[in-house]
Structures are given as structure tokens and as C-alpha cells.
Design a protein around this motif. Structure first.
Motif, short mmCIF file in Angstrom:
data_model
loop_
_atom_site.label_atom_id
_atom_site.label_comp_id
_atom_site.label_asym_id
_atom_site.label_seq_id
_atom_site.Cartn_x
_atom_site.Cartn_y
_atom_site.Cartn_z
N MET A 1 50.43 -22.82 104.34
CA MET A 1 50.35 -23.57 103.08
C MET A 1 50.35 -25.06 103.37
N ASN A 2 49.46 -25.78 102.74
CA ASN A 2 49.34 -27.22 102.94
C ASN A 2 49.64 -27.95 101.63
N PRO A 3 50.84 -28.52 101.46
CA PRO A 3 51.21 -29.18 100.21
C PRO A 3 50.46 -30.48 99.94
N SER A 4 49.63 -30.91 100.88
CA SER A 4 48.85 -32.13 100.68
C SER A 4 47.41 -31.83 100.26
N ALA A 5 47.09 -30.56 100.11
CA ALA A 5 45.74 -30.17 99.70
C ALA A 5 45.81 -29.42 98.37
N SER A 6 44.75 -29.49 97.60
CA SER A 6 44.73 -28.82 96.31
C SER A 6 44.85 -27.31 96.49
N GLY A 7 45.49 -26.68 95.53
CA GLY A 7 45.66 -25.23 95.58
C GLY A 7 46.99 -24.77 96.14
N TRP A 8 47.84 -25.71 96.54
CA TRP A 8 49.08 -25.30 97.20
C TRP A 8 50.06 -24.63 96.23
N ILE A 9 50.02 -25.00 94.95
CA ILE A 9 50.94 -24.39 93.99
C ILE A 9 50.58 -22.92 93.78
N ASN A 10 49.30 -22.62 93.64
CA ASN A 10 48.89 -21.22 93.51
C ASN A 10 49.22 -20.43 94.77
N LYS A 11 49.09 -21.09 95.93
CA LYS A 11 49.45 -20.44 97.19
C LYS A 11 50.94 -20.12 97.21
N PHE A 12 51.76 -21.07 96.76
CA PHE A 12 53.20 -20.83 96.66
C PHE A 12 53.48 -19.63 95.76
N GLY A 13 52.77 -19.58 94.62
CA GLY A 13 52.97 -18.47 93.69
C GLY A 13 52.66 -17.12 94.31
N SER A 14 51.60 -17.07 95.12
CA SER A 14 51.23 -15.81 95.76
C SER A 14 52.27 -15.38 96.79
N LEU A 15 52.94 -16.34 97.40
CA LEU A 15 53.96 -16.03 98.40
C LEU A 15 55.27 -15.62 97.75
N VAL A 16 55.65 -16.34 96.69
CA VAL A 16 56.96 -16.10 96.09
C VAL A 16 56.98 -14.79 95.30
N GLU A 17 55.82 -14.30 94.87
CA GLU A 17 55.77 -13.03 94.16
C GLU A 17 56.25 -11.86 95.03
N LYS A 18 56.16 -12.05 96.35
CA LYS A 18 56.58 -11.00 97.28
C LYS A 18 58.09 -11.04 97.54
N GLU A 19 58.76 -12.08 97.01
CA GLU A 19 60.19 -12.26 97.27
C GLU A 19 61.00 -11.92 96.02
N GLN A 20 60.97 -10.65 95.64
CA GLN A 20 61.61 -10.23 94.40
C GLN A 20 63.13 -10.37 94.43
N ASP A 21 63.73 -10.28 95.62
CA ASP A 21 65.20 -10.34 95.72
C ASP A 21 65.71 -11.72 96.10
N LEU A 22 64.84 -12.72 96.00
CA LEU A 22 65.19 -14.06 96.48
C LEU A 22 66.20 -14.75 95.57
N TYR A 23 66.09 -14.54 94.26
CA TYR A 23 66.93 -15.25 93.30
C TYR A 23 67.85 -14.26 92.59
N THR A 24 69.09 -14.19 93.08
CA THR A 24 70.04 -13.21 92.53
C THR A 24 71.07 -13.87 91.62
N ASP A 25 71.53 -15.07 91.97
CA ASP A 25 72.51 -15.77 91.14
C ASP A 25 72.44 -17.26 91.43
N PHE A 26 73.03 -18.06 90.54
CA PHE A 26 72.97 -19.51 90.65
C PHE A 26 73.64 -20.01 91.93
N ASP A 27 74.74 -19.37 92.30
CA ASP A 27 75.48 -19.85 93.46
C ASP A 27 74.66 -19.73 94.74
#
Length: 395
Positions: A1-27
């Protein structure tokens, strides 16, 4: 992923969708953000599920961490995981906050889609200086109060009313806590740079309009969320610990502040331990602790910027270079031996012809732009082996 090129946000979205257990609680989410340095405003790392193909700059890490932090808060507050509604809500939040106004021309250039406009907004939000001179001569160009955006987004998802007033209050409390934490110790150059960095990162209030009379402590007694109070405490710990020592007066300030914030003693102690570990691990690379001379600072920052330009225009450059076999030969030769004066002139002439065909590389055509050619030649071999698009989403 290249945050200095266009399309990086959609790329982030495609990666984070695979991380279903990443966000469990605020702490756990807060602790992850603190470990990367994002909470402290010093971005040393990025989330583990993102593997970059090249070394990221400070502002690129900040972009990723800001989006990661906002998405995590959205997931935890709404129990929703779809990425597109999150982007719409985030863009709406920044519009209500009145951050990142775009001219008609800017909209035309960046596209009309929410991800494209949000990419531009985040870039503007992360960078303190948007001019070439600012980015070149400033050793730190990243907004250090970005976590306040995350706290405000959490508030906005619950109740969007008076969000700008809340923004002013959070900045007021943060800058006062930093000022009084630094005042509890003998100041040094690092203290001055940290204070300047935080003051430069203010968006909603003016630092020179503050009285710093201690009246902020009364407002800390008001009921606030635990994540806000932990952030204020961590910022205070950052301010007192950057010289790698904690004197009695500083300790007294931290524990007094923690008490005002309603935090338990074990959380206060843990906050101090975390900042100690963070500095132990990163003190040699924390940007505002560096004391380099102007010439080295200029070269380092210019090298980073040229590197980003090369990566951003990699496909165009490869196409142009492919049509100039002699230039590729000379550049390859320059990596193993010195070129003759005639060969150097030939390289310079052909490179300038290429730069004319790529508008975003116009920096090389400015007076003194030839100084950048050695940097370009040093970095360009990375480009030659293969064509790539870091933000391509695998189907």
C-alpha cells in the motif's frame, strides 16, 4: 500500500475487511494506537496487518494510523464494519468540523468520489506545512494532535452537536497540560521543539491567545470519557519524560493530574511505564529529538520528498525510461562507477526532457533543481526492476 498515491484508502479498506477480530474494545484499540506512537503524535509504526513494500515516511505512517484509528472508533461505537458507510460518515464529520475546504479546481483534480476527496483531506490534515519550503526545511512536518480528531469523531458519532466547541476545548486542555507539564521541569532544546510542535499543530485555537494560568485544571474535574482522560495523561507523560528522567516535581505533577482526571494509580503508573518503553525503543529516531544541521536536514527531507515523487509516478517514469535505453544504461552504470563529465551532462539533459513530460516532477525544472538530480539517480534504481501498483486491490 502506498499512502502517497491515489487509491490508498480503498486499498486500506480491502485489507481491513479481512481483520474481523481487530477491534474488540476501546482499551485494546487505544493501546494499539499508543504502541504505534499515534497517541503521542510520533508515528513510529503502523498496524501489523499492513505490510508496506518500501520504508514509509512519518507523514505516510500518520495517514494510515489516522484512518485506522477513525475506523476502529467507528466499529466500536456503531457495531458496523462496512467500509463505505464509514467513509461517508468520516467525510461528513470533517465537513461539520469545517476542516479541509476544497475549491472547485481541487475537486476537479482529486475526483468526486468520497475516498478520493478524503485522501486529499487526510493529506492536508496530517501535514503541518503544505509548501515545498516548509516540508523541506522542517524536520517534523506531521500534525501531532491528530488523536484529537479521533476523540472528536467518537463524540460526533454519539452526538454531533457543538462539535467545533468540543474541538476548541480539547485543544485548549491539551496545550495547557503540555505547557504545565513542561513547566514542571528544567527546559532544554527538546522541550522547546516539543512545545513548538504542539503549538503548530493547533487548528481550532491560537496558542498565543492562551493565558496558561492553571484554570484548565478545574475543567479537568468535569466528567469526561476515560479514553479522553487517558490521552491527556499520556500527553503529559510524553512532555515530562522526553529527557528520559522523572524528577520528584514532575512525578508530583503527573500523579496530581491523574487524580484530577479520575484515573486509578495503576493506570497512571502504566502510562509512565509505556512512555519509558516507547522512548527506550525509539529515542534515536524520534524526529523532534534530532538536532541535525540545516544542510543535512534539507538533504534528508528533500530525499524523502523525491522518493515519494518517484514512487507516485513510477509507471510513467518506467515508460519514459524504457524509450531511452542509453539513459537506463548510464543510470545503471552510475550505481557502480563514476560517470564522465560528458555522460553526466547527457544524463541531466535526458532526465530534464522526461521531467517535462510529467507535471508533478516540475520541481526539477526550478532554479537549483539540478541539485536534486543526484538524489533522483540514487533512488531510481529501485524503480527499474519491475512495474508495480501498491494500491491495486486483489480480486
Amino acid at each position: 500500500m502506498n499512502p502517497s498515491a491515489s487509491g490508498w484508502i480503498n486499498k486500506f479498506g480491502s485489507l481491513v475487511e479481512k481483520e474481523q477480530d481487530l477491534y474488540t474494545d476501546f482499551d485494546s484499540h487505544y493501546c494499539d494506537l499508543r504502541n504505534t506512537g499515534f497517541v503521542y503524535g510520533i508515528n513510529m509504526e503502523i498496524p501489523e496487518f499492513i505490510v508496506p513494500e518500501y520504508k514509509l515516511s512519518e507523514d505516510e505512517k500518520a495517514k494510515i494510523n489516522l484512518l485506522h484509528a477513525l475506523y476502529g472508533i467507528y466499529r466500536l461505537e456503531t457495531n458496523e464494519s462496512e467500509f463505505e458507510p464509514f467513509l461517508e460518515k468520516t467525510f461528513e464529520f470533517y465537513k461539520v468540523l469545517k476542516v479541509g475546504h476544497f475549491s472547485f479546481l481541487s475537486k476537479m483534480l482529486t475526483g468526486s468520489t468520497t475516498p478520493a476527496r478524503l485522501e486529499k483531506l487526510i493529506e492536508a490534515r496530517v501535514s503541518l506545512g503544505d509548501s515545498l519550503i516548509n516540508k523541506t526545511f522542517s524536520s517534523v512536518i506531521t500534525n501531532s494532535l491528530l488523536f484529537i480528531d479521533v476523540l472528536l469523531f467518537k463524540c460526533y458519532l454519539g452526538d454531533p452537536r457543538d462539535i467545533r466547541e468540543q474541538a476548541k476545548l480539547m485543544e485548549y486542555l491539551t496545550i495547557n497540560i503540555t505547557y504545565h507539564a513542561l513547566s514542571s521541569k528544567e527546559t532544554n532544546k527538546s522541550d522547546e521543539r516539543l512545545a513548538l510542535l504542539f503549538a503548530s499543530s493547533l487548528t481550532f485555537i491560537e496558542s498565543d491567545a492562551q493565558d496558561f494560568d492553571g484554570s484548565y485544571r478545574q475543567q479537568l474535574l468535569e466528567k469526561r470519557s476515560e479514553i479522553e482522560n487517558r490521552y491527556f495523561l499520556d500527553i503529559a507523560c510524553l512532555a515530562v519524560w522526553e529527557d528520559k528522567s522523572l524528577e520528584y516535581q514532575e512525578s508530583e505533577f503527573i500523579f496530581g493530574l491523574g487524580k484530577d482526571l479520575g484515573l486509578k494509580e495503576d493506570i497512571i503508573t502504566s502510562s509512565l511505564d509505556k512512555i519509558k518503553l516507547f522512548f527506550l525503543k525509539n529515542s534515536k529516531t524520534v524526529p523532534f529529538l534530532k538536532d541535525t544541521n540545516l544542510a543535512i536536514q534539507f538533504y534528508d527531507n528533500m530525499s524523502k520528498m523525491v522518493n515519494k515523487l518517484i514512487l507516485r509516478n513510477s509507471k510513467r517514469l518506467q515508460k519514459e525510461l524504457a524509450e531511452s535505453k542509453e539513459l537506463v544504461f548510464l543510470i545503471s552504470k552510475s550505481t557502480i562507477k563514476d560517470l564522465t563529465p560528458e555522460e553526466k551532462k547527457k544524463v541531466q539533459k535526458q532526465l530534464i526532457d522526461i521531467f517535462k513530460s510529467i507535471p508533478s516532477l516540475a520541481i526539477f525544472l526550478l532554479p537549483g533543481g539540478a541539485v536534486l538530480l543526484p538524489i533522483f539517480i540514487k533512488l531510481i534504481p529501485k524503480l527499474l526492476p519491475s512495474s508495480f501498483d501498491e494500491n491495486r486491490i486483489e480480486k
